[in-house]
Design an enzyme around this catalytic site. Sequence first.
Site: not given
Length: 618
Positions: A304, A333, A352
């Site tokens: 994370r 993000e 990601h």
Amino acid sequence: MAAPSPTTAAATHHRALLPAPARRAALAPSSALRLPARARGRANRGRICVSAPAAPAASTASPPATAAVAVEGKPTVLVAEKLGAAGLALLREFANVDCSYGLSPEELRAKISLCDALIVRSGTKVGRDVFEASGGRLRVVGRAGVGIDNVDLAAATEHGCLVVNAPTANTVAAAEHGIALLCAMARNVAQADASLKAGKWARTKYVGVSLVGKTLAILGFGKVGSEVARRAKGLGMHVIAHDPYASADRARAIGVDLVSMEEAMTTADFISLHMPLTPSTNKMLNDEAFAKMKKGVRIINVARGGVIDEDALVRALDAGIVAQAALDVFTKEPPAADSKLVLHENVTVTPHLGASTVEAQEGVAIEIAEAVTGALKGELAASAVNAPMVPAEVLSELAPYVMLAEKLGRLAVQLVAGGGGIKSVKVTYASARAPDDLDTRLLRAMITKGVIEPISDVFVNLVNADFTAKQRGIRVSEEKIVMDGSPSPETPLEYIQVQIANVDSKFPSAISDSGLVTVEGRVKDGIPHLTKVGAFEVDVSMEGSLILCRQVDQPGMIGSVGSVLGEENVNVSFMSVGRIAPRKTAIMAIGVDEEPSKATLTKIGEIPAIEEFVFLKL
């Protein structure tokens, strides 16, 4: 007026326990959290009735065209982020599926009151406002992935909503991506690729470092962390790990040494992050942490973004404390286009992609679809994150005692006279096993359910039982008694006893010598039996409803009460008498299939030898 034969009683009991698919699938969910299918077959067909919150009454107005609505009585599942086709197919076999991607917070709140389940990935925030907007209808939130930091677990628990995730399907994909970033960073793959495509041939500029013999510190030694460790060992690295909850035996089996956080940060050449984002891990790698690290350390993060203070990392990179970083996740993000961290020449970044393999995406979709549909059907999901993690074998073994636990709770609370309310409930489990070998969390939840539901309008389930008891100021304590002699260790429980302290009773004989309202029961041939009330031994099946009478022990009492019930067409299923001594005081426990009228109960109370009585619904 004789009691039915054991065969007839057992058959009646087992018919009562047959599943009701139509009821479980209905939108007004009083559905049970049931045993997994593989466990039900050897569990005496006991049903785990852990009610979910009731759905709000359906509106008579036509819903908007874009709203999620029930079709043909099926539950409605809102899929708020993209999910693999295989998972959607599984959902559609059972539920009405509304795929609405990219909803704003306002749109999500508007839709959620018409949905029984919600599936999200990491991009949708499921906060308290969502649970409040659901009006009690939302029963399950499924997180298609491992992390659940975008779901307010406290709010979900308070609203009795189960939260499930998909903790295994993308484990290997995330670990592989971590190793890919580790290798790409060590050999400057991304930078060299960009340089060559720009027409340069900079062989001397992109000299890398070898991995063999280097120390990799893994912070967070869970599923992904341990898979990264296995692969790093294969690359010839020395692997250490820090995780306060990790098993030392599991780490040793992989060849990993568990160390303190201090040792991990001061000795590692590479640090790979694999912990969830929590208040305690938020910005865990900050200026102070970087200052402790070996100069030239390299950082990998596929967990994370929030666990790293990104500004502090830029400072550490500029100061040469951190030689390189490889990042798949970011605090925000997507990150800003002018992010100093993303644009830093010593940072390798990906958007990601940790779980982004074809196999992982399909696996996650299937795993979360199975967990959500199972929960909607009433099965206790193994991946539930805000409910006790009760293994399937424990569920199977305790199934016959689940109904006993709830009924003892219901019985005990109905014996309490009004007044100051219930503050303390004590549960005693008697077993031939050692206390550590007996997992009673499910039973405690069911007793709490039995105690609270008859005196409140709240629906208690495995998810919110402890919270609900605490919220109402009820302390539920447990004691485990190890019995020697006749009980077999193969039998998990000999009996369960429920006691309520500091209350009066509408049936004074239910108060034991210790001054507590006391009921006790055990399972016989898969059927719950009441075996003790106060200081009196009885033996009556806990089915239908129950009449308790304290009487003078004299001939003809069973016939007198039975005649009154027979005249009113009330069928007696079981009858038991417990007494202190012949011709003294006795307790008669009568199981009845129908609820007697007030007039019938008055007639029973007028029988001269009866000193007190009470009618109880089970």
